[in-house]
Motif scaffolding. Structure first.
Motif, PDB file in Angstrom:
ATOM      1  N   ALA A  34       1.078   7.304  -6.317  1.00 26.27           N
ATOM      2  CA  ALA A  34      -0.069   8.199  -6.503  1.00 26.27           C
ATOM      3  C   ALA A  34       0.278   9.631  -6.091  1.00 26.27           C
ATOM      4  CB  ALA A  34      -1.268   7.688  -5.710  1.00 26.27           C
ATOM      5  N   LYS A  35       1.043   9.771  -5.017  1.00 26.18           N
ATOM      6  CA  LYS A  35       1.466  11.097  -4.561  1.00 26.18           C
ATOM      7  C   LYS A  35       2.367  11.771  -5.606  1.00 26.18           C
ATOM      8  CE  LYS A  35       2.066  14.500  -1.652  1.00 26.18           C
ATOM      9  NZ  LYS A  35       1.002  15.490  -1.484  1.00 26.18           N
ATOM     10  N   ALA A  36       3.285  11.003  -6.192  1.00 22.36           N
ATOM     11  CA  ALA A  36       4.164  11.552  -7.227  1.00 22.36           C
ATOM     12  C   ALA A  36       3.351  12.022  -8.428  1.00 22.36           C
ATOM     13  CB  ALA A  36       5.184  10.503  -7.652  1.00 22.36           C
ATOM     14  N   LYS A  37       2.364  11.251  -8.832  1.00 25.49           N
ATOM     15  CA  LYS A  37       1.506  11.637  -9.964  1.00 25.49           C
ATOM     16  C   LYS A  37       0.723  12.904  -9.615  1.00 25.49           C
ATOM     17  CE  LYS A  37      -2.108   9.866 -13.012  1.00 25.49           C
ATOM     18  NZ  LYS A  37      -3.105  10.915 -12.775  1.00 25.49           N
ATOM     19  N   GLU A  38       0.240  12.973  -8.394  1.00 24.09           N
ATOM     20  CA  GLU A  38      -0.493  14.150  -7.928  1.00 24.09           C
ATOM     21  C   GLU A  38       0.404  15.397  -7.984  1.00 24.09           C
ATOM     22  OE1 GLU A  38      -1.805  15.582  -3.567  1.00 24.09           O
ATOM     23  OE2 GLU A  38      -2.644  13.642  -4.150  1.00 24.09           O
ATOM     24  N   ILE A  39       1.643  15.254  -7.542  1.00 21.18           N
ATOM     25  CA  ILE A  39       2.594  16.367  -7.573  1.00 21.18           C
ATOM     26  C   ILE A  39       2.826  16.831  -9.014  1.00 21.18           C
ATOM     27  CG2 ILE A  39       5.019  17.029  -7.184  1.00 21.18           C
ATOM     28  CD1 ILE A  39       4.922  15.107  -4.703  1.00 21.18           C
ATOM     29  N   MET A  40       3.063  15.884  -9.911  1.00 18.63           N
ATOM     30  CA  MET A  40       3.296  16.230 -11.318  1.00 18.63           C
ATOM     31  C   MET A  40       2.071  16.888 -11.940  1.00 18.63           C
ATOM     32  SD  MET A  40       5.423  13.251 -13.237  1.00 18.63           S
ATOM     33  CE  MET A  40       4.102  12.083 -13.074  1.00 18.63           C
ATOM     34  N   GLU A  94      14.153   7.118  -6.010  1.00 19.50           N
ATOM     35  CA  GLU A  94      14.007   7.206  -7.460  1.00 19.50           C
ATOM     36  C   GLU A  94      13.731   5.848  -8.105  1.00 19.50           C
ATOM     37  OE1 GLU A  94      17.100   9.631  -9.423  1.00 19.50           O
ATOM     38  OE2 GLU A  94      17.636  10.262  -7.400  1.00 19.50           O
ATOM     39  N   PHE A  95      14.485   4.844  -7.710  1.00 20.09           N
ATOM     40  CA  PHE A  95      14.337   3.515  -8.295  1.00 20.09           C
ATOM     41  C   PHE A  95      12.918   2.974  -8.076  1.00 20.09           C
ATOM     42  CE2 PHE A  95      14.328  -1.101  -7.806  1.00 20.09           C
ATOM     43  CZ  PHE A  95      14.770  -1.486  -9.064  1.00 20.09           C
ATOM     44  N   THR A  96      12.461   3.044  -6.846  1.00 22.58           N
ATOM     45  CA  THR A  96      11.119   2.553  -6.523  1.00 22.58           C
ATOM     46  C   THR A  96      10.064   3.328  -7.286  1.00 22.58           C
ATOM     47  OG1 THR A  96      11.834   1.824  -4.338  1.00 22.58           O
ATOM     48  CG2 THR A  96       9.476   2.203  -4.625  1.00 22.58           C
ATOM     49  N   LEU A  97      10.197   4.652  -7.328  1.00 22.69           N
ATOM     50  CA  LEU A  97       9.225   5.480  -8.023  1.00 22.69           C
ATOM     51  C   LEU A  97       9.156   5.120  -9.494  1.00 22.69           C
ATOM     52  CD1 LEU A  97       7.178   7.749  -8.151  1.00 22.69           C
ATOM     53  CD2 LEU A  97       9.088   9.355  -8.380  1.00 22.69           C
ATOM     54  N   PHE A 108       0.816  -1.209   0.000  1.00 25.84           N
ATOM     55  CA  PHE A 108       0.000   0.000   0.000  1.00 25.84           C
ATOM     56  C   PHE A 108       0.850   1.260   0.000  1.00 25.84           C
ATOM     57  CE2 PHE A 108      -2.423   3.338   2.253  1.00 25.84           C
ATOM     58  CZ  PHE A 108      -3.440   3.506   1.319  1.00 25.84           C
ATOM     59  N   ARG A 109       1.921   1.262   0.789  1.00 23.57           N
ATOM     60  CA  ARG A 109       2.763   2.461   0.870  1.00 23.57           C
ATOM     61  C   ARG A 109       3.419   2.786  -0.480  1.00 23.57           C
ATOM     62  NH1 ARG A 109       7.855   1.447   0.676  1.00 23.57           N
ATOM     63  NH2 ARG A 109       8.694  -0.567   1.249  1.00 23.57           N
TER      64      ARG A 109
END
Length: 124
Positions: free
Chosen positions: A19-25, A46-49, A12-13
């Motif tokens: 989802a947070k990264a997409k929201e920021i973009m 970065e790798f995980t994202l 989930f995390r």
């Protein structure tokens, strides 16, 4: 015979971070946000994202950002009289030439050609 598609179960995390990264973009697609900063803002690395953004959204971060910029460009070309230079700026391109080149590569026609075609469709 059925096609068995394996869908990985993601923590989930991780999904939350992506989802947070997409929201920021998506909050300001005109901004250039380095992946490092995007990952930091999404509380991941970065790798995980990069890896999980592709899994969750079936596209890369760059492809998503470009698609959103092209969607906005089309909207502005159809619904405003803004100059292409201003549309380029609002879509995150520093130079008009970069915008026109990216637009043509993405859509197969220039922004000016798209605007002309859209204008003629609307007046028929």
């Amino acid at each position: 015979m059925k096609n068995n598609i394996i869908i990985p179960t993601l923590p989930f995390r991780v999904v939350q971070s992506v989802a947070k990264a997409k929201e920021i973009m998506d909050a300001d697609i005109s901004r250039h946000i380095p992946i490092r900063d995007l990952a930091k803002g999404a509380f991941t690395n970065e790798f995980t994202l990069k890896r999980f953004f592709k899994i969750v959204y079936s596209t890369t971060i760059y492809q998503h950002l470009l698609a959103e910029r092209m969607r906005l460009a089309n909207h502005l070309l159809i619904h405003t009289q803004l100059l292409e230079k201003e549309i380029a700026r609002q879509c995150g391109f520093q130079k008009l030439s970069g915008f026109v080149s990216s637009y043509k590569k993405y859509h197969g026609i220039t922004p000016g050609q798209f605007r002309t075609l859209s204008f003629h469709k609307g007046s028929s």
